[in-house]
Design a protein around this motif. Structure first.
Motif, PDB file in Angstrom:
ATOM      1  N   GLY A 179      -3.176  -6.443  -3.900  1.00 51.04           N
ATOM      2  CA  GLY A 179      -2.553  -5.755  -5.021  1.00 51.04           C
ATOM      3  C   GLY A 179      -3.410  -5.812  -6.270  1.00 51.04           C
ATOM      4  O   GLY A 179      -3.754  -4.789  -6.842  1.00 51.04           O
ATOM      5  N   GLN A 180      -3.790  -7.009  -6.671  1.00 53.49           N
ATOM      6  CA  GLN A 180      -4.493  -7.187  -7.935  1.00 53.49           C
ATOM      7  C   GLN A 180      -5.747  -6.340  -8.036  1.00 53.49           C
ATOM      8  O   GLN A 180      -5.973  -5.667  -9.039  1.00 53.49           O
ATOM      9  N   TRP A 181      -6.562  -6.379  -6.978  1.00 51.03           N
ATOM     10  CA  TRP A 181      -7.820  -5.634  -7.011  1.00 51.03           C
ATOM     11  C   TRP A 181      -7.836  -4.458  -6.038  1.00 51.03           C
ATOM     12  O   TRP A 181      -8.874  -3.849  -5.820  1.00 51.03           O
ATOM     13  N   ASP A 182      -6.694  -4.134  -5.451  1.00 45.56           N
ATOM     14  CA  ASP A 182      -6.628  -2.969  -4.573  1.00 45.56           C
ATOM     15  C   ASP A 182      -6.828  -1.706  -5.396  1.00 45.56           C
ATOM     16  O   ASP A 182      -6.304  -1.580  -6.508  1.00 45.56           O
ATOM     17  N   SER A 183      -7.564  -0.756  -4.845  1.00 49.52           N
ATOM     18  CA  SER A 183      -7.932   0.425  -5.633  1.00 49.52           C
ATOM     19  C   SER A 183      -6.721   1.241  -6.082  1.00 49.52           C
ATOM     20  O   SER A 183      -6.782   1.930  -7.102  1.00 49.52           O
ATOM     21  N   THR A 184      -5.600   1.163  -5.352  1.00 55.28           N
ATOM     22  CA  THR A 184      -4.404   1.881  -5.795  1.00 55.28           C
ATOM     23  C   THR A 184      -3.885   1.344  -7.121  1.00 55.28           C
ATOM     24  O   THR A 184      -3.116   2.033  -7.814  1.00 55.28           O
ATOM     25  N   ASN A 185      -4.303   0.132  -7.497  1.00 54.42           N
ATOM     26  CA  ASN A 185      -3.792  -0.499  -8.716  1.00 54.42           C
ATOM     27  C   ASN A 185      -4.403   0.076  -9.984  1.00 54.42           C
ATOM     28  O   ASN A 185      -4.081  -0.365 -11.090  1.00 54.42           O
ATOM     29  N   VAL A 186      -5.275   1.073  -9.851  1.00 56.76           N
ATOM     30  CA  VAL A 186      -5.777   1.751 -11.058  1.00 56.76           C
ATOM     31  C   VAL A 186      -4.648   2.484 -11.770  1.00 56.76           C
ATOM     32  O   VAL A 186      -4.733   2.749 -12.967  1.00 56.76           O
ATOM     33  N   ALA A 187      -3.604   2.832 -11.014  1.00 54.61           N
ATOM     34  CA  ALA A 187      -2.455   3.510 -11.615  1.00 54.61           C
ATOM     35  C   ALA A 187      -1.442   2.475 -12.087  1.00 54.61           C
ATOM     36  O   ALA A 187      -1.202   1.479 -11.412  1.00 54.61           O
ATOM     37  N   ASP A 188      -0.874   2.693 -13.245  1.00 56.51           N
ATOM     38  CA  ASP A 188       0.188   1.828 -13.762  1.00 56.51           C
ATOM     39  C   ASP A 188       1.531   2.360 -13.266  1.00 56.51           C
ATOM     40  O   ASP A 188       2.040   3.366 -13.761  1.00 56.51           O
ATOM     41  N   ALA A 189       2.094   1.678 -12.290  1.00 57.02           N
ATOM     42  CA  ALA A 189       3.328   2.158 -11.679  1.00 57.02           C
ATOM     43  C   ALA A 189       4.534   1.878 -12.568  1.00 57.02           C
ATOM     44  O   ALA A 189       4.626   0.822 -13.195  1.00 57.02           O
ATOM     45  N   GLU A 190       5.461   2.822 -12.596  1.00 52.02           N
ATOM     46  CA  GLU A 190       6.734   2.617 -13.284  1.00 52.02           C
ATOM     47  C   GLU A 190       7.620   1.658 -12.503  1.00 52.02           C
ATOM     48  O   GLU A 190       8.360   0.860 -13.087  1.00 52.02           O
ATOM     49  N   VAL A 191       7.564   1.760 -11.177  1.00 50.64           N
ATOM     50  CA  VAL A 191       8.332   0.872 -10.305  1.00 50.64           C
ATOM     51  C   VAL A 191       7.360   0.200  -9.348  1.00 50.64           C
ATOM     52  O   VAL A 191       6.585   0.878  -8.660  1.00 50.64           O
ATOM     53  N   CYS A 192       7.393  -1.132  -9.320  1.00 47.68           N
ATOM     54  CA  CYS A 192       6.500  -1.934  -8.483  1.00 47.68           C
ATOM     55  C   CYS A 192       7.352  -2.608  -7.407  1.00 47.68           C
ATOM     56  O   CYS A 192       8.175  -3.479  -7.712  1.00 47.68           O
ATOM     57  N   VAL A 193       7.155  -2.214  -6.159  1.00 50.20           N
ATOM     58  CA  VAL A 193       8.008  -2.660  -5.060  1.00 50.20           C
ATOM     59  C   VAL A 193       7.284  -3.731  -4.246  1.00 50.20           C
ATOM     60  O   VAL A 193       6.115  -3.563  -3.887  1.00 50.20           O
ATOM     61  N   PHE A 194       8.011  -4.799  -3.926  1.00 53.16           N
ATOM     62  CA  PHE A 194       7.479  -5.882  -3.094  1.00 53.16           C
ATOM     63  C   PHE A 194       8.329  -5.987  -1.833  1.00 53.16           C
ATOM     64  O   PHE A 194       9.483  -6.408  -1.891  1.00 53.16           O
ATOM     65  N   THR A 195       7.778  -5.571  -0.685  1.00 55.23           N
ATOM     66  CA  THR A 195       8.448  -5.850   0.575  1.00 55.23           C
ATOM     67  C   THR A 195       8.197  -7.311   0.930  1.00 55.23           C
ATOM     68  O   THR A 195       7.513  -8.039   0.201  1.00 55.23           O
ATOM     69  N   ARG A 196       8.718  -7.751   2.057  1.00 57.09           N
ATOM     70  CA  ARG A 196       8.615  -9.162   2.408  1.00 57.09           C
ATOM     71  C   ARG A 196       7.157  -9.569   2.583  1.00 57.09           C
ATOM     72  O   ARG A 196       6.371  -8.858   3.218  1.00 57.09           O
TER      73      ARG A 196
END
Length: 480
Positions: A179-196
């Motif tokens: 998550g922290q350095w995953d390339s998708t994290n360039v976007a600031d999400a309005e909703v951040c979902v954590f599955t198990r």
């Protein structure tokens, strides 16, 4: 993503390109683009950075900020949850772009618009349009003595470019790894979902649930200045205590609003139904009763609860609940190929991409609950970097026989090694070797047909490579 080899393919991603209905010229163009992507470094050469992806997105006109974003991280259940969120939001008359990984048959499956894989022509056109910008970033990185954009970084940029071109009203992204350095994290999400969160990719994320949860909490960071979503909402599925403690601390440290399963929402009830289940969920603003989910297993019921809350958090307006009829319509359209998917009857064949102990445990529970097999042949083929005994410990209780084979992946575990491991869990006579997956399926069908059982079944699992190849062999070579 389950880790990628140095050619760019993910550890559980098939190298097959199959697009039903595409003409030969289009398939050739897609093969050209896919080869260009695969020429980049894969996820076993992880670059702990966001700036390279951000630079490409900025050069293309800040495409990572073109639409609001919902991001999904976790260990298992990410793809199914992302697909459910997509279905719910789409039913509320918004155009959704979805970026998930890995794919089963065609790389175009990873980038979805309006609930379907992007057209080959669009995939190729957008890639060709952004290629020069990717090369600019590669040159800038080289001048600094740094590695060029990786396969997954380039694919992320491509996804955001497709969504900006469409355009879409909302983007749903599945984190590739961490998550922290995953390339998708360039976007600031309005909703951040954590599955198990469970143990997987320890070589990259850490050896404990606490370390892994800390890395995944990085999706809460704000990486755009000024941020299009300065105050995100975290939606957190029920977690092991070790992971929940870390997520609680990370949420508090950032001052983020959190909606946590069992504290703020919960799955109240579920009942088996034909081809799925009915779930009742206590949401933020209402109780959503007897909503049909066309997926099997209690884990999918919990995933549905998380997806409903994510949609509530994104769509909610002044305390107004979601429309139950619209919600039900959206969820009823959800598909999740390769996840406890029945692909054949007579005898029944179920395919599932379980490749770690947590996923194998869920699969075993789902088989017991949803399929009622009284004789089960387990066709198993895995990758060499997975927890083999952890998976076998969960699956052996469900299996009357194992047919062991190999995937077509360059990182496939040898059938002999896997069979040797299986013999530590079941009788030697219950372990059968097959030269390839086609032979394994034929042997499994023979065993199921010969069994003195009312409801024999075959389960193909161990990797999404395995699932993808089996789906093709069984005539299911198209993934929604």
């Amino acid at each position: 993503m389950s880790g990628e080899d140095t050619s760019g393919r993910s550890g559980d991603e098939p190298e097959i390109i199959e697009s039903a209905g595409a003409d030969e010229a289009a398939r050739g163009e897609l093969a050209r683009v896919y080869a260009a992507l695969l020429a980049r470094a894969g996820e076993t050469q992880v670059e702990l950075r966001l700036d390279a992806t951000r630079r490409a997105c900025e050069l293309l006109g800040d495409i990572h900020t073109a639409a609001p974003v919902i991001t999904v991280t976790g260990t298992n259940g990410k793809t199914s949850t992302a697909r459910m969120i997509d279905s719910i939001v789409t039913a509320h008359d918004l155009r959704v772009g979805r970026f998930t990984s890995p794919h089963l048959h065609s790389v175009t499956e990873r980038i979805s618009v309006d609930g379907a894989p992007v057209a080959i022509e669009t995939f190729v056109r957008i890639f060709d349009e952004i290629s020069a910008y990717l090369e600019i970033v590669d040159a800038e990185l080289a001048a600094e003595g740094r590695a060029p954009l990786t396969y997954f970084e380039a694919l992320t940029v491509l996804a955001f470019a497709v969504f900006a071109d469409a355009p879409v009203d909302v983007v749903v992204t599945e984190v590739g790894m961490g998550g922290q350095w995953d390339s998708t994290n360039v976007a600031d999400a309005e909703v951040c979902v954590f599955t198990r969160i469970g143990l997987d990719h320890q070589q990259f994320l850490g050896d404990t649930l606490a370390e892994i949860a800390g890395t995944k909490a990085g999706i809460l960071d704000r990486n755009v200045d000024p941020s299009p979503a300065p105050s995100p909402v975290a939606v957190i599925a029920e977690q092991a205590e070790e992971a929940q403690t870390v997520l609680d601390a990370e949420v508090e440290r950032r001052g983020v609003s959190a909606l946590t399963e069992e504290r703020n929402f919960r799955l109240l009830d579920r009942q088996r139904a034909v081809d799925g289940q009915l779930v009742t969920v206590q949401g933020l603003r209402d109780v959503y009763t007897d909503v049909f989910v066309p997926l099997h297993g209690i884990h999918q019921a919990h995933n549905a609860a998380v997806a409903i809350i994510a949609a509530e958090a994104f769509l909610g307006d002044e305390g107004k609940p979601l429309d139950l009829e619209t919600l039900a319509e959206g969820l009823s359209r959800t598909t999740s190929p390769g996840r406890a998917e029945l692909v054949r009857t007579g005898p029944s064949v179920v395919v599932d991409g379980a490749h770690n102990p947590d996923a194998a445990h869920v699969l075993a529970d789902t088989l017991a609950e949803a399929f009622d097999f009284d004789y089960t042949v387990m066709v198993l083929a895995m990758l060499e970097d997975k927890d083999i005994h952890g998976v076998l410990e969960e699956l052996h209780r469900s299996a009357d026989a194992f047919v062991i084979s190999e995937t077509m992946s360059p990182r496939a575990l040898s059938a002999e090694t896997l069979a040797e491991a299986a013999r530590e869990w079941v009788d030697e006579d219950s372990v059968i070797l097959a030269a390839d997956l086609n032979a394994a399926l034929m042997k499994a069908i023979d065993l199921a047909n010969a069994a003195e059982a009312n409801s024999p079944g075959i389960v193909v699992t161990g990797s999404l490579y395995t699932v993808a190849e089996a789906r093709l062999l069984l005539g299911r070579g198209e993934s929604e």
